[in-house]
Design a protein around this motif. Structure first.
Motif, mmCIF file in Angstrom:
data_model
loop_
_atom_site.group_PDB
_atom_site.id
_atom_site.type_symbol
_atom_site.label_atom_id
_atom_site.label_comp_id
_atom_site.label_asym_id
_atom_site.label_seq_id
_atom_site.Cartn_x
_atom_site.Cartn_y
_atom_site.Cartn_z
ATOM 1 N N ALA A 149 4.364 1.102 -0.899
ATOM 2 C CA ALA A 149 5.219 1.996 0.037
ATOM 3 C C ALA A 149 4.300 3.164 0.032
ATOM 4 O O ALA A 149 3.806 3.782 -0.847
ATOM 5 C CB ALA A 149 6.568 2.199 -0.302
ATOM 6 N N ILE A 150 3.773 3.473 1.359
ATOM 7 C CA ILE A 150 2.810 4.778 1.436
ATOM 8 C C ILE A 150 3.292 5.659 2.511
ATOM 9 O O ILE A 150 3.733 5.092 3.460
ATOM 10 C CB ILE A 150 1.461 3.885 1.986
ATOM 11 N N PHE A 151 3.126 6.924 2.440
ATOM 12 C CA PHE A 151 3.159 7.960 3.445
ATOM 13 C C PHE A 151 1.889 8.156 4.138
ATOM 14 O O PHE A 151 0.914 8.485 3.493
ATOM 15 C CB PHE A 151 3.682 9.265 2.929
ATOM 16 N N LEU A 158 4.796 3.717 5.467
ATOM 17 C CA LEU A 158 4.359 2.275 5.895
ATOM 18 C C LEU A 158 4.802 1.553 4.575
ATOM 19 O O LEU A 158 4.390 1.744 3.365
ATOM 20 C CB LEU A 158 2.941 2.256 6.073
ATOM 21 N N LYS A 159 5.229 0.119 4.953
ATOM 22 C CA LYS A 159 5.759 -0.593 3.705
ATOM 23 C C LYS A 159 4.750 -1.922 3.882
ATOM 24 O O LYS A 159 4.685 -2.579 4.994
ATOM 25 C CB LYS A 159 7.218 -0.774 3.681
ATOM 26 N N LEU A 160 3.984 -2.247 2.775
ATOM 27 C CA LEU A 160 3.376 -3.458 3.232
ATOM 28 C C LEU A 160 3.710 -4.529 2.083
ATOM 29 O O LEU A 160 3.548 -3.879 0.608
ATOM 30 C CB LEU A 160 1.614 -2.910 2.810
ATOM 31 N N LYS A 161 3.336 -5.755 2.073
ATOM 32 C CA LYS A 161 3.820 -6.836 1.108
ATOM 33 C C LYS A 161 2.578 -7.816 1.016
ATOM 34 O O LYS A 161 2.225 -8.239 2.244
ATOM 35 C CB LYS A 161 5.031 -7.386 1.539
ATOM 36 N N ARG A 162 1.781 -8.184 -0.049
ATOM 37 C CA ARG A 162 1.003 -9.167 0.192
ATOM 38 C C ARG A 162 1.391 -10.446 0.775
ATOM 39 O O ARG A 162 2.373 -10.768 0.486
ATOM 40 C CB ARG A 162 0.504 -9.224 -1.252
ATOM 41 N N GLY A 163 0.433 -10.904 1.579
ATOM 42 C CA GLY A 163 0.663 -12.279 2.248
ATOM 43 C C GLY A 163 1.473 -12.173 3.529
ATOM 44 O O GLY A 163 1.778 -13.195 4.248
ATOM 45 N N LYS A 164 1.964 -11.010 3.944
ATOM 46 C CA LYS A 164 2.701 -10.813 5.188
ATOM 47 C C LYS A 164 2.039 -10.225 6.382
ATOM 48 O O LYS A 164 2.551 -10.578 7.346
ATOM 49 C CB LYS A 164 3.932 -10.066 4.864
ATOM 50 N N PHE A 212 -5.548 -0.232 1.774
ATOM 51 C CA PHE A 212 -5.179 1.072 0.824
ATOM 52 C C PHE A 212 -5.570 1.018 -0.594
ATOM 53 O O PHE A 212 -5.646 2.079 -1.077
ATOM 54 C CB PHE A 212 -3.737 1.197 1.197
ATOM 55 N N ILE A 213 -5.748 -0.071 -1.015
ATOM 56 C CA ILE A 213 -6.108 -0.279 -2.703
ATOM 57 C C ILE A 213 -7.517 -0.055 -2.379
ATOM 58 O O ILE A 213 -8.461 -0.655 -2.054
ATOM 59 C CB ILE A 213 -5.918 -1.511 -3.019
ATOM 60 N N GLY A 214 -7.785 0.874 -3.435
ATOM 61 C CA GLY A 214 -9.383 1.345 -3.755
ATOM 62 C C GLY A 214 -9.645 2.567 -2.520
ATOM 63 O O GLY A 214 -10.934 2.797 -2.453
ATOM 64 N N SER A 215 -8.855 2.973 -1.732
ATOM 65 C CA SER A 215 -9.064 4.022 -0.578
ATOM 66 C C SER A 215 -9.302 5.392 -1.053
ATOM 67 O O SER A 215 -9.234 6.394 -0.297
ATOM 68 C CB SER A 215 -8.079 3.835 0.457
ATOM 69 N N GLU A 216 -9.025 5.484 -2.401
ATOM 70 C CA GLU A 216 -9.163 6.923 -3.147
ATOM 71 C C GLU A 216 -8.443 8.144 -2.524
ATOM 72 O O GLU A 216 -9.035 9.075 -2.413
ATOM 73 C CB GLU A 216 -10.529 7.129 -3.495
ATOM 74 N N GLY A 217 -7.216 7.613 -2.046
ATOM 75 C CA GLY A 217 -6.265 8.998 -1.676
ATOM 76 C C GLY A 217 -6.762 9.418 -0.276
ATOM 77 O O GLY A 217 -6.808 10.788 -0.285
ATOM 78 N N THR A 218 -7.386 8.849 0.418
ATOM 79 C CA THR A 218 -8.010 9.363 1.673
ATOM 80 C C THR A 218 -7.031 8.763 3.020
ATOM 81 O O THR A 218 -7.342 9.296 4.075
ATOM 82 C CB THR A 218 -9.297 8.978 2.049
ATOM 83 N N LEU A 219 -6.523 7.705 2.869
ATOM 84 C CA LEU A 219 -5.833 6.909 3.928
ATOM 85 C C LEU A 219 -4.258 7.114 3.803
ATOM 86 O O LEU A 219 -3.528 7.073 5.092
ATOM 87 C CB LEU A 219 -6.186 5.535 4.209
ATOM 88 N N GLY A 220 -3.619 7.583 2.712
ATOM 89 C CA GLY A 220 -2.376 7.600 2.749
ATOM 90 C C GLY A 220 -1.827 8.148 1.192
ATOM 91 O O GLY A 220 -2.735 8.006 0.189
ATOM 92 N N GLU A 223 3.539 5.860 -2.624
ATOM 93 C CA GLU A 223 5.109 6.450 -3.128
ATOM 94 C C GLU A 223 5.725 5.490 -4.072
ATOM 95 O O GLU A 223 6.692 5.855 -4.883
ATOM 96 C CB GLU A 223 5.820 7.037 -1.909
ATOM 97 N N GLU A 224 5.323 4.201 -3.933
ATOM 98 C CA GLU A 224 5.970 3.033 -4.513
ATOM 99 C C GLU A 224 4.837 1.877 -4.750
ATOM 100 O O GLU A 224 4.280 1.625 -3.578
ATOM 101 C CB GLU A 224 7.194 2.794 -4.176
#
Length: 491
Positions: A149-151, A158-164, A212-220, A223-224
């Motif tokens: 879960a990302i702001f 934005l809520k993201l689930k792997r495989g979806k 978003f994984i590995g984006s080093e705090g630049t895209l969002g 939060e969870e």
């Protein structure tokens, strides 16, 4: 919500473990999800640039402000749910690895990659796509992130689930919880064929969560996090093996790496052969630094390899036999091998591993100069060329150094200890040479520490102007005002 503006109280927020120091006049510490969303939204609407601050253990200046407002996630440190049956955990980003491990121990669960710095935050680990000693078998943290879960920089969720949600070739679509549709067209960046932590993950038909994984705090702002977990194995074998020649050590590593890659595909209870989950290296200089504390290190050791293997009790004897048969082929110090099969013995190995950076820090304090350390990795087929080049260039510098690290992943840390400005200049020249050699061999400038602000020129050197522009294109869509994490990855 806590707001700090006093200069004395914000000093600890201005730097990370790289010792790069920044400038800020305000720290905001949200105490819950709603306050985090409110903070981000207000900063965005006011056109205030901001940077996310985690535990401060990073080595590349990613959290260091450049006249930015600092948003600290330190109070967002709760475990929301542990599900032992389905083997997952949901956490807030500010919880540390140590806190997570202590909670998971009650259920005999663990996070397999094992990032080294236990005081690092989970949010930082995901933002950096961190790795650890067990990444030889299990890969980086990315492989265990199942939901985020990302702001976004404007405060939308934005809520993201792997495989979806997958990209269709080079096009992806995001839908925020506020029903805002975001269309992104991207250019693919082919990562090095090695362990790697540098820049956005951009691949045709990719799972969108990986952007978003590995984006080093630049895209969002994370939060969870939901992470998949493994059940702890019945038994773990640890071996610390000493070698009488450097060539024999490298030959041994090639042999066990090849066998382990194959055998790690076999279920633990069905395997009775060599299958290391980690393969770690200590050079001769590292052992020399440790010999006073550990006099049982064999005289004449040219280096050591530390391995661990998961197994079940029924195949313990067979696996031990296989390991010692293998060891005896490559070193005359086979009888001096240290063995760990219980918790106390494994803790002794961990103490040995941790004693090296402690001793290194003593040297740094004594020299009153910062160390210069590499974080490069290359494809395995080029590792020997890379390794001997590193050794030759270190010999040319005539400086004090140690080499250690994740040799199973063809990833080493060469640490140099300059004593004055003249030696610092030599060390920096060495660093530049090693960066270029890694790139020339198809490797990476950052295998696990990320890019942050310190290594961005090397990222550009590796992926070129076109790669940087590909990332900027994504950044401009998700953060058109360029307010979040300015100066990380690129200018």
């Amino acid at each position: 919500m806590i707001i700090k503006t006093d200069n004395d109280t914000i000093q600890n927020y201005l730097s990370d473990a790289s010792n790069l120091k920044g400038i800020s006049n305000r720290v905001i510490i949200p105490e819950n999800k709603d306050e985090l969303k409110q903070t981000i939204t207000q900063l965005y609407n006011n056109n205030d640039s901001f940077v996310i601050s985690g535990a401060g253990t990073g080595l590349t200046g990613g959290k260091v402000p450049d006249n930015d407002v600092i948003v600290s996630i330190e109070k967002l440190n709760e475990i929301i749910e542990i599900n032992p049956q389905k083997k997952y955990v949901r956490v807030q980003p500010g919880i540390t690895l140590l806190q997570l491990e202590e909670a998971l121990n009650k259920y005999d669960l663990y996070l397999p990659p094992n990032p080294t710095e236990k005081n690092s935050s989970l949010g930082g680990n995901v933002a950096n796509n961190s790795s650890g000693s067990r990444s030889f078998k299990y890969g980086p943290v990315r492989n265990f992130v199942t939901e985020l879960a990302i702001f976004l920089p404007n405060g939308e969720e934005l809520k993201l689930k792997r495989g979806k949600n997958f990209a269709k070739k080079n096009k992806m679509t995001l839908m925020t919880e506020e029903n805002c549709l975001i269309n992104i067209e991207f250019d693919q960046i082919i990562p090095p064929n090695t362990k790697h932590s540098g820049g956005y993950f951009l691949k045709s038909n990719m799972d969108v969560i990986d952007l978003f994984i590995g984006s080093e705090g630049t895209l969002g702002v994370i939060e969870e996090i939901t992470l998949s977990l493994n059940q702890k194995p019945d038994k773990v074998l640890g071996l610390l093996i000493f070698f009488d020649s450097e060539k024999n050590l490298l030959d041994f590593t090639d042999s066990i790496r090849e066998k382990s890659i194959v055998n790690n595909e076999i279920r633990i209870d069905l395997n009775n052969d060599i299958a290391a989950r980690l393969i770690e290296f200590f050079d001769e200089n590292s052992l020399e630094l440790l010999k006073d504390k550990y006099p049982q290190i064999p005289l004449g050791s040219k280096g050591a390899i530390w391995i661990e293997q998961e197994y079940t009790e029924k195949n313990e004897n067979e696996i031990l036999e296989k390991w010692f048969e293998e060891i005896s082929l490559f070193t005359s110090f086979a009888d001096s091998t240290w063995v760990a099969t219980n918790e106390n013995q494994h803790n002794n190995f961990k103490d040995f591993r941790h004693q090296l950076p402690l001793t290194v820090n003593e040297i740094i304090v004594r020299n009153k100069m910062r160390k210069i350390g590499t974080d490069t990795a290359v494809p395995t087929q080029f590792f020997r060329e890379y390794y001997y080049y590193v050794k030759e260039m270190l010999k040319v510098t005539q400086l004090e150094y140690v080499i250690f690290g994740h040799i199973g992943n063809s990833h080493l840390h060469a640490n140099i200890f300059p004593r004055n400005e003249s030696e610092m200049k030599k060390a920096l020249e060495f660093y530049e040479l090693i960066i270029q050699k890694s790139i020339d061999l198809g490797g990476t400038v950052s295998a696990e520490h990320g890019i942050g602000k310190i290594k961005k020129k090397y990222l550009k050197q590796m992926i070129g102007e076109s790669g940087i522009e590909s990332m900027k294109k994504i950044k401009n869509i998700l953060d058109p005002k360029n307010l979040l994490g300015r100066g990380n990855l690129f200018d």
